[in-house]
Design a protein around this motif. Sequence first.
Motif, mmCIF file in Angstrom:
data_model
loop_
_atom_site.group_PDB
_atom_site.id
_atom_site.type_symbol
_atom_site.label_atom_id
_atom_site.label_comp_id
_atom_site.label_asym_id
_atom_site.label_seq_id
_atom_site.Cartn_x
_atom_site.Cartn_y
_atom_site.Cartn_z
ATOM 1 N N TYR A 67 0.838 -1.204 0.000
ATOM 2 C CA TYR A 67 0.000 0.000 0.000
ATOM 3 C C TYR A 67 0.875 1.257 0.000
ATOM 4 C CZ TYR A 67 -3.162 3.629 1.638
ATOM 5 O OH TYR A 67 -3.870 4.796 1.757
ATOM 6 N N ALA A 70 2.495 1.678 -3.419
ATOM 7 C CA ALA A 70 1.530 2.144 -4.431
ATOM 8 C C ALA A 70 1.259 3.632 -4.257
ATOM 9 C CB ALA A 70 0.233 1.343 -4.322
ATOM 10 N N GLN A 71 1.124 4.057 -3.021
ATOM 11 C CA GLN A 71 0.922 5.491 -2.740
ATOM 12 C C GLN A 71 2.139 6.301 -3.177
ATOM 13 O OE1 GLN A 71 -2.526 5.326 -2.161
ATOM 14 N NE2 GLN A 71 -2.066 7.054 -0.867
ATOM 15 N N TYR A 75 0.527 4.804 -8.084
ATOM 16 C CA TYR A 75 -0.236 3.831 -8.851
ATOM 17 C C TYR A 75 -1.712 3.929 -8.461
ATOM 18 C CZ TYR A 75 4.236 1.574 -9.908
ATOM 19 O OH TYR A 75 5.508 1.311 -10.329
ATOM 20 N N TRP A 77 -5.423 2.602 -7.707
ATOM 21 C CA TRP A 77 -5.936 1.327 -7.211
ATOM 22 C C TRP A 77 -6.731 0.587 -8.273
ATOM 23 C CZ3 TRP A 77 -3.762 -0.971 -3.458
ATOM 24 C CH2 TRP A 77 -3.092 -0.217 -2.509
ATOM 25 N N THR A 78 -7.054 1.265 -9.356
ATOM 26 C CA THR A 78 -7.781 0.620 -10.451
ATOM 27 C C THR A 78 -6.844 0.022 -11.497
ATOM 28 O OG1 THR A 78 -7.946 2.769 -11.543
ATOM 29 C CG2 THR A 78 -9.816 2.081 -10.165
ATOM 30 N N LEU A 82 -2.568 -4.321 -10.366
ATOM 31 C CA LEU A 82 -2.681 -4.174 -8.921
ATOM 32 C C LEU A 82 -3.949 -4.862 -8.405
ATOM 33 C CD1 LEU A 82 -1.347 -3.044 -6.437
ATOM 34 C CD2 LEU A 82 -2.375 -0.830 -6.929
ATOM 35 N N LEU A 83 -5.047 -4.682 -9.112
ATOM 36 C CA LEU A 83 -6.287 -5.365 -8.727
ATOM 37 C C LEU A 83 -6.131 -6.888 -8.803
ATOM 38 C CD1 LEU A 83 -8.942 -3.145 -10.553
ATOM 39 C CD2 LEU A 83 -8.496 -3.262 -8.085
ATOM 40 N N LEU A 86 -3.927 -8.119 -5.943
ATOM 41 C CA LEU A 86 -4.681 -8.137 -4.684
ATOM 42 C C LEU A 86 -5.648 -9.317 -4.639
ATOM 43 C CD1 LEU A 86 -5.425 -4.324 -4.268
ATOM 44 C CD2 LEU A 86 -3.948 -5.726 -2.813
#
Length: 156
Positions: A67, A70-71, A75, A77-78, A82-83, A86
């Motif tokens: 997380y 990514a922040q 990046y 979250w869509t 990454l989806l 996860l």
Amino acid sequence: MDIHFLKWVHICSSMLLFGTGLGTAFFKFTADLGRDLKVMGDTNRRVVLADWLFTTPTVVVQPLSGYALAQAYGYPWTAPWLLMSLGLYLVAGLCWLPVVYLQIRMRDDCAAALAAGRELDPRYWRDARLWFWLGVPAFLAMVGVIGLMVAKPALW
């Protein structure tokens, strides 16, 4: 926090998670193949211990450091990779939770059989088969997560 340190933590944690899982699975599987109750009991005890010492902390560190990375990299979250990663991590986790229960039960079954000087209950072997088959999708999911993390492909 320095992004390079954060990336280092994330990578080391993933190596520890994957390596511990693969290593303990190998030793437990081969101990079971040998059918030496004393070896199986010792191996099961160590597998449970390794899960508590190594796997459990990395299961927590991975999403937290992921997380933060990514922040830091911005990046969204869509992002499909990454989806998907996860989702695969969730699959691995959903397989791992019953595996932990089964490992504890198999450890206890071995200890009880050794203490009583008797053979293992047939339940042990049912649990061992289920443990193995839950490990297959968990392993494949983690291979997929690592591939997605490295390549970050455009999936759709």
